[in-house]
Design a protein around this motif. Structure first.
Motif, short mmCIF file in Angstrom:
data_model
loop_
_atom_site.label_atom_id
_atom_site.label_comp_id
_atom_site.label_asym_id
_atom_site.label_seq_id
_atom_site.Cartn_x
_atom_site.Cartn_y
_atom_site.Cartn_z
N THR A 46 0.56 -1.07 -0.29
CA THR A 46 -0.04 0.38 0.30
C THR A 46 1.09 1.17 -0.07
O THR A 46 0.23 2.22 -0.55
N ALA A 47 2.07 0.90 1.36
CA ALA A 47 3.19 2.00 0.81
C ALA A 47 4.47 1.99 1.65
O ALA A 47 4.85 1.00 1.70
N ILE A 48 5.35 2.88 0.21
CA ILE A 48 6.26 2.27 0.36
C ILE A 48 7.60 3.79 0.81
O ILE A 48 7.20 4.72 -0.15
N PHE A 49 8.15 4.22 1.49
CA PHE A 49 8.39 4.96 1.92
C PHE A 49 9.92 5.16 3.12
O PHE A 49 10.31 4.59 4.04
N LYS A 50 10.41 6.23 2.99
CA LYS A 50 11.48 6.76 4.08
C LYS A 50 10.90 7.40 5.11
O LYS A 50 10.27 8.38 4.44
N GLY A 51 11.46 7.48 6.51
CA GLY A 51 10.85 8.16 6.91
C GLY A 51 11.80 7.87 8.44
O GLY A 51 12.37 6.81 8.70
N LYS A 52 11.92 8.49 9.24
CA LYS A 52 12.25 8.91 10.70
C LYS A 52 11.26 8.50 11.64
O LYS A 52 10.67 9.11 11.53
N ILE A 79 8.41 8.75 -0.37
CA ILE A 79 7.81 8.52 -0.80
C ILE A 79 7.61 8.24 -2.13
O ILE A 79 8.33 8.42 -2.68
N TRP A 80 7.54 6.84 -2.54
CA TRP A 80 7.74 5.58 -3.42
C TRP A 80 6.27 5.02 -4.24
O TRP A 80 6.47 5.28 -5.47
N LYS A 81 5.23 5.13 -2.49
CA LYS A 81 4.13 4.62 -3.28
C LYS A 81 3.13 5.16 -2.47
O LYS A 81 3.15 5.08 -0.70
N GLY A 82 2.11 5.18 -2.65
CA GLY A 82 0.96 5.62 -1.92
C GLY A 82 0.59 7.02 -1.22
O GLY A 82 1.53 7.93 -2.07
N THR A 83 -0.45 7.33 -0.47
CA THR A 83 -0.30 8.75 -0.10
C THR A 83 -0.52 9.42 0.82
O THR A 83 -1.33 8.60 1.90
N LEU A 84 0.96 10.31 2.13
CA LEU A 84 1.40 9.63 3.19
C LEU A 84 1.66 11.42 3.42
O LEU A 84 1.81 11.95 2.30
N TYR A 115 1.42 -2.60 4.40
CA TYR A 115 0.14 -3.00 3.12
C TYR A 115 -0.58 -2.70 3.92
O TYR A 115 -1.03 -2.09 5.30
N GLY A 116 -1.73 -3.15 3.87
CA GLY A 116 -2.91 -2.67 4.73
C GLY A 116 -3.95 -1.71 3.99
O GLY A 116 -3.53 -1.06 3.57
N ASP A 117 -4.52 -1.41 5.02
CA ASP A 117 -5.34 -0.44 4.54
C ASP A 117 -4.96 0.83 4.96
O ASP A 117 -3.78 1.25 5.71
N GLU A 122 0.58 -1.18 8.16
CA GLU A 122 0.89 -2.13 8.56
C GLU A 122 1.87 -3.36 7.89
O GLU A 122 2.22 -2.89 7.04
N THR A 123 3.39 -3.33 8.96
CA THR A 123 4.98 -3.72 8.20
C THR A 123 5.14 -4.99 9.51
O THR A 123 3.90 -5.41 10.12
N GLY A 124 5.85 -5.78 8.94
CA GLY A 124 6.50 -7.24 9.41
C GLY A 124 8.16 -7.21 9.17
O GLY A 124 8.53 -7.02 7.87
#
Length: 186
Positions: A46-52, A79-84, A115-117, A122-124
């Motif tokens: 759902t989302a791929i991002f770099k963050g602190k 961000i590479w994927k998703g709207t954050l 992934y997820g809504d 969520e990640t793992g």
């Protein structure tokens, strides 16, 4: 009688002796198939991002320890994927035995595969999330991302906006109806 007692004793000795001979197997509750390629990561996430990582909060949702989770608050940088927005929350299980990501440390930067809504990312352990220091290959493969929108964490969601608009329109129509009825009475 003596033969029967001897037979039972020998069976118990055999079973007791096998406890010391048989070595237990190590069983992992969560095991990953292997590191997926970036191309394989892009579609299902759902989302791929770099963050602190700003904060970590552990919570127990129930009586069972495996249902405990960690709430990780991130300042999103790329961000590479998703709207954050500029800050986002990602959840993971508390333990790697439940496939949770245990490597989070406050003030460290991570590349997060979630992934997820979109309202509950969520990640793992098996998702590919890692520190940016150990993700140089992934960062290179992903290329240039984009910056998050400047919406704050207290943003109003779309449902709230729609509800307010419907209420405003309904109130306006009600006022017009009352005014119309008053004019007819005169």
């Amino acid at each position: 009688m003596w033969k029967r007692t001897t037979k039972v004793l020998l069976i118990y000795l055999f079973l007791f002796g096998t406890l010391f001979v048989v070595e237990p197997l190590t069983v992992n509750a969560c095991s990953c198939a292997g590191p997926p390629s970036i191309e394989d990561q892009l579609n299902p996430k759902t989302a791929i991002f770099k963050g602190k990582l700003l904060s970590l909060k552990k919570s127990v949702n129930g009586m069972i320890w495996s249902s405990a989770e960690v709430k990780a608050q991130f300042e999103v940088k790329t961000i590479w994927k998703g709207t954050l927005s500029s800050q986002t929350t990602v959840y993971t299980a508390l333990s790697s035995a439940s496939c949770g990501y245990e490597g989070f440390e406050v003030n460290e930067e991570y590349i997060v595969f979630a992934y997820g809504d979109p309202d509950r990312l969520e990640t793992g352990l098996c998702e590919g999330t890692k520190t940016t220091a150990s993700a140089q290959g992934d960062l290179k493969a992903l290329g240039a991302g984009y910056e998050p929108s400047m919406i704050t964490i207290h943003q109003v969601d779309n449902r709230s906006v729609i509800i307010v608009l419907v209420l405003a329109i309904s109130l306006t129509l009600l006022v017009l109806l009352v005014l119309s009825l008053r004019r007819r009475r005169r």
